[in-house]
Write a protein that holds these residues in place. Sequence first.
Motif, PDB file in Angstrom:
ATOM      1  N   GLY A 215      -5.129   2.212   1.356  1.00 36.25           N
ATOM      2  CA  GLY A 215      -3.783   2.490   1.865  1.00 36.25           C
ATOM      3  C   GLY A 215      -3.231   1.357   2.703  1.00 36.25           C
ATOM      4  N   THR A 216      -3.814   1.173   3.850  1.00 37.14           N
ATOM      5  CA  THR A 216      -3.503   0.029   4.688  1.00 37.14           C
ATOM      6  C   THR A 216      -4.805  -0.541   5.231  1.00 37.14           C
ATOM      7  OG1 THR A 216      -2.329  -0.790   6.649  1.00 37.14           O
ATOM      8  CG2 THR A 216      -3.187   1.465   6.755  1.00 37.14           C
ATOM      9  N   ARG A 217      -4.807  -1.842   5.417  1.00 31.08           N
ATOM     10  CA  ARG A 217      -5.948  -2.497   6.059  1.00 31.08           C
ATOM     11  C   ARG A 217      -5.456  -3.285   7.271  1.00 31.08           C
ATOM     12  NH1 ARG A 217      -6.011  -3.949   0.867  1.00 31.08           N
ATOM     13  NH2 ARG A 217      -5.943  -6.199   1.327  1.00 31.08           N
ATOM     14  N   HIS A 218      -4.397  -2.784   7.866  1.00 34.64           N
ATOM     15  CA  HIS A 218      -3.828  -3.438   9.033  1.00 34.64           C
ATOM     16  C   HIS A 218      -4.864  -3.491  10.155  1.00 34.64           C
ATOM     17  CE1 HIS A 218      -1.120  -4.305  12.381  1.00 34.64           C
ATOM     18  NE2 HIS A 218      -0.177  -4.617  11.497  1.00 34.64           N
TER      19      HIS A 218
ATOM     20  N   GLY B 149      15.337   0.154  -9.777  1.00 35.42           N
ATOM     21  CA  GLY B 149      14.362   0.052 -10.844  1.00 35.42           C
ATOM     22  C   GLY B 149      13.360  -1.065 -10.697  1.00 35.42           C
ATOM     23  N   VAL B 150      13.457  -1.831  -9.606  1.00 38.92           N
ATOM     24  CA  VAL B 150      12.535  -2.930  -9.365  1.00 38.92           C
ATOM     25  C   VAL B 150      11.521  -2.513  -8.313  1.00 38.92           C
ATOM     26  CG1 VAL B 150      12.294  -5.318  -8.594  1.00 38.92           C
ATOM     27  CG2 VAL B 150      14.281  -4.639  -9.965  1.00 38.92           C
ATOM     28  N   GLN B 151      10.243  -2.654  -8.622  1.00 34.31           N
ATOM     29  CA  GLN B 151       9.201  -2.273  -7.688  1.00 34.31           C
ATOM     30  C   GLN B 151       8.828  -3.451  -6.801  1.00 34.31           C
ATOM     31  OE1 GLN B 151       5.677  -0.567  -9.455  1.00 34.31           O
ATOM     32  NE2 GLN B 151       5.339   0.684  -7.658  1.00 34.31           N
ATOM     33  N   PHE B 152       8.734  -3.169  -5.515  1.00 36.54           N
ATOM     34  CA  PHE B 152       8.366  -4.191  -4.546  1.00 36.54           C
ATOM     35  C   PHE B 152       7.048  -3.810  -3.889  1.00 36.54           C
ATOM     36  CE2 PHE B 152      12.861  -4.839  -5.042  1.00 36.54           C
ATOM     37  CZ  PHE B 152      13.040  -6.194  -4.902  1.00 36.54           C
ATOM     38  N   GLY B 153       6.424  -4.796  -3.294  1.00 35.37           N
ATOM     39  CA  GLY B 153       5.157  -4.574  -2.605  1.00 35.37           C
ATOM     40  C   GLY B 153       4.058  -5.437  -3.199  1.00 35.37           C
ATOM     41  N   ASP B 154       3.058  -5.682  -2.405  1.00 37.29           N
ATOM     42  CA  ASP B 154       1.931  -6.517  -2.824  1.00 37.29           C
ATOM     43  C   ASP B 154       0.934  -5.636  -3.564  1.00 37.29           C
ATOM     44  OD1 ASP B 154       0.007  -8.414  -3.163  1.00 37.29           O
ATOM     45  OD2 ASP B 154      -0.281  -8.862  -1.041  1.00 37.29           O
ATOM     46  N   LEU B 155       1.251  -5.349  -4.822  1.00 39.38           N
ATOM     47  CA  LEU B 155       0.521  -4.369  -5.612  1.00 39.38           C
ATOM     48  C   LEU B 155      -0.358  -5.033  -6.672  1.00 39.38           C
ATOM     49  CD1 LEU B 155       3.604  -2.054  -6.032  1.00 39.38           C
ATOM     50  CD2 LEU B 155       1.546  -1.475  -4.729  1.00 39.38           C
TER      51      LEU B 155
ATOM     52  N   GLN C 138       6.018  -7.209   1.583  1.00 38.08           N
ATOM     53  CA  GLN C 138       7.124  -6.263   1.494  1.00 38.08           C
ATOM     54  C   GLN C 138       6.600  -4.825   1.481  1.00 38.08           C
ATOM     55  OE1 GLN C 138      10.483  -7.171   1.587  1.00 38.08           O
ATOM     56  NE2 GLN C 138       9.468  -9.084   2.148  1.00 38.08           N
ATOM     57  N   ASP C 139       7.413  -3.912   2.035  1.00 39.22           N
ATOM     58  CA  ASP C 139       7.064  -2.495   1.991  1.00 39.22           C
ATOM     59  C   ASP C 139       7.047  -2.036   0.534  1.00 39.22           C
ATOM     60  OD1 ASP C 139       7.225  -2.692   4.737  1.00 39.22           O
ATOM     61  OD2 ASP C 139       9.249  -1.880   4.835  1.00 39.22           O
ATOM     62  N   THR C 140       6.125  -1.130   0.214  1.00 36.91           N
ATOM     63  CA  THR C 140       6.026  -0.599  -1.138  1.00 36.91           C
ATOM     64  C   THR C 140       7.215   0.324  -1.401  1.00 36.91           C
ATOM     65  OG1 THR C 140       3.621  -0.696  -1.011  1.00 36.91           O
ATOM     66  CG2 THR C 140       4.566   0.678  -2.733  1.00 36.91           C
ATOM     67  N   ARG C 141       8.041  -0.055  -2.382  1.00 34.63           N
ATOM     68  CA  ARG C 141       9.244   0.721  -2.654  1.00 34.63           C
ATOM     69  C   ARG C 141       9.787   0.333  -4.022  1.00 34.63           C
ATOM     70  NH1 ARG C 141      10.559  -3.851  -0.089  1.00 34.63           N
ATOM     71  NH2 ARG C 141      12.594  -4.825  -0.449  1.00 34.63           N
ATOM     72  N   VAL C 142      10.765   1.111  -4.507  1.00 37.55           N
ATOM     73  CA  VAL C 142      11.479   0.813  -5.743  1.00 37.55           C
ATOM     74  C   VAL C 142      12.957   0.744  -5.426  1.00 37.55           C
ATOM     75  CG1 VAL C 142      12.034   1.575  -8.087  1.00 37.55           C
ATOM     76  CG2 VAL C 142       9.729   1.930  -7.174  1.00 37.55           C
ATOM     77  N   GLU C 143      13.588  -0.359  -5.783  1.00 39.74           N
ATOM     78  CA  GLU C 143      15.024  -0.526  -5.570  1.00 39.74           C
ATOM     79  C   GLU C 143      15.673  -0.945  -6.882  1.00 39.74           C
ATOM     80  OE1 GLU C 143      15.874  -3.259  -2.464  1.00 39.74           O
ATOM     81  OE2 GLU C 143      14.846  -2.097  -0.908  1.00 39.74           O
TER      82      GLU C 143
ATOM     83  N   THR D 228       6.253  -5.704   6.055  1.00 39.20           N
ATOM     84  CA  THR D 228       7.267  -6.574   6.650  1.00 39.20           C
ATOM     85  C   THR D 228       7.153  -6.627   8.166  1.00 39.20           C
ATOM     86  OG1 THR D 228       8.735  -5.993   4.814  1.00 39.20           O
ATOM     87  CG2 THR D 228       9.729  -7.085   6.719  1.00 39.20           C
ATOM     88  N   ASP D 229       7.047  -5.460   8.777  1.00 44.35           N
ATOM     89  CA  ASP D 229       6.868  -5.372  10.230  1.00 44.35           C
ATOM     90  C   ASP D 229       5.395  -5.584  10.538  1.00 44.35           C
ATOM     91  OD1 ASP D 229       6.699  -4.778  12.915  1.00 44.35           O
ATOM     92  OD2 ASP D 229       7.503  -2.742  12.747  1.00 44.35           O
ATOM     93  N   VAL D 230       5.082  -6.720  11.142  1.00 45.85           N
ATOM     94  CA  VAL D 230       3.685  -7.075  11.365  1.00 45.85           C
ATOM     95  C   VAL D 230       2.994  -6.117  12.337  1.00 45.85           C
ATOM     96  CG1 VAL D 230       4.086  -8.644  13.299  1.00 45.85           C
ATOM     97  CG2 VAL D 230       2.161  -9.068  11.746  1.00 45.85           C
ATOM     98  N   MET D 231       3.755  -5.315  13.070  1.00 45.83           N
ATOM     99  CA  MET D 231       3.159  -4.369  14.006  1.00 45.83           C
ATOM    100  C   MET D 231       3.063  -2.955  13.427  1.00 45.83           C
ATOM    101  SD  MET D 231       2.465  -6.452  16.342  1.00 45.83           S
ATOM    102  CE  MET D 231       1.853  -5.338  17.601  1.00 45.83           C
TER     103      MET D 231
END
Length: 485
Positions: A89-92, A364-370, A357-362, A175-178
Amino acid sequence: MDTHQSEARRPHTPTRRAFLTASAGTAAAVAAPLISHPAVAAGRLAPTGTAGPGRPVTPQPPDAQLRDLLRELDQGRIAATVNRLVGFGTRHTLSSQDDPARGIGAARDWIYAQLRQYAAASGGRMTVELQSFVQEPAPRIPTPTRITNVVATLRGDTAPNRVYVVTGHYDSRVTDVMDATSDAPGADDDASGVAAVLEMARVMATRRTEATIVFAAVAGEEQGLYGSTFLAKQLKAAGVDVQGMFSNDIVGASTAHDGTPPDPQTVRLFVEGVPTSETPAEAALRQSVGGENDGPSRQLARFVREVASNDDTGMTVRVIWRRDRYLRGSDHIPFLQQGYPAGRFTEPRENFAHQHQDTRVENGVQFGDLPQFCDFAYITRVARVNTAALWSLAQAPGTPQDVKIVTSTLTDDTTLRWRRGTEPDLAGYEVVWRETTDADWTHVIDVGDVTSTTIGLSKDNVALGVRAVDRAGHRSPAAAPQPST
């Protein structure tokens, strides 16, 4: 110790006249082999038409054991590792330390279990540890935070105190490093690097090496290189002789998915010029004698090109003469700060629209380090480049130490001196040289098992180095000389 060998031990070395006489006859021969060599034709080694003593430099071919290692690197395992790390999920760095399924703690424990499994097949040569420390509040660290590196050490047989380090960072971010709670899959940045490191550890655990190799998954990179800084400082405090370090950071894709053509056979290697750790006076001396392109990290990069840009890896190493990219920095930098030679492997072109980038679809384009934006065959080839470099380094003699160029008198000859290595299979030394405008070594002169040599070549006109050779033909990186009276 005395830098001169006794006459009884000194093999015959050609005289200046012999070198100068031979140079006229070899002038035509120098250019042809260099240009005709496949690596040169592919742009991997720089040809030169300059005549002079010695023979053309040619790439060091992989030995049989290295070829076996390269074949064993498993693309399926690399893909599985990337997908498993994304599954947390996250490895922050600021995410949960004790949730068994989500967060950096779960990822840490899984990596540790994998490396322990690989170490079990090493016959006791590989050990694995959790290297933890508490980072006090600092930029991007709001409260005291435990940061843990997972470190596997494959101890060398004959030169265990000579060490090579390879890392990937297992923390991730959006995107938000915190933001420590949102999904931060981090497939390319940097599950790809961790997957390469783990796969290298798996295949090399069953092999015997002369020097020691450290495989590390470090944390805290996105918050400020905290894990690698701690690791580098620990090694320095222990007096460990780290002769090379590679960070694998964003090595997951051969294309930026932005319409530009893919570059599936190229990996970039960033290396600095004047060492970060040098004092202003040392840096000024290096630049005054024209050595700004001959620091230890750049010698390491030249070595990597010679052993890893070939058909066996399927890759060309594109060396970038910079410490890192603009506005960016990776886990090799703390090693540079401790005075260790280091470089950063990364893919040929990054996609900043997906990275962090935050995981999202805008629209029809999927964003995120997937994972779907990763090329697992490419990661496997990057792992081959690293494996070729690490194996060749760990099986060769160490980089020559205390290399000096005598500058006490005006002469058109060049006298070099160095300290003899202690490796039991050391066969001797070679002097390498190139025009000052060439990127890579172009000529090599065999000088034998000596610690001093004089060659018929003006030190004013060319760049020189000394490298060690063992009885099996493994060669070390070259060391550039420092002026000495």
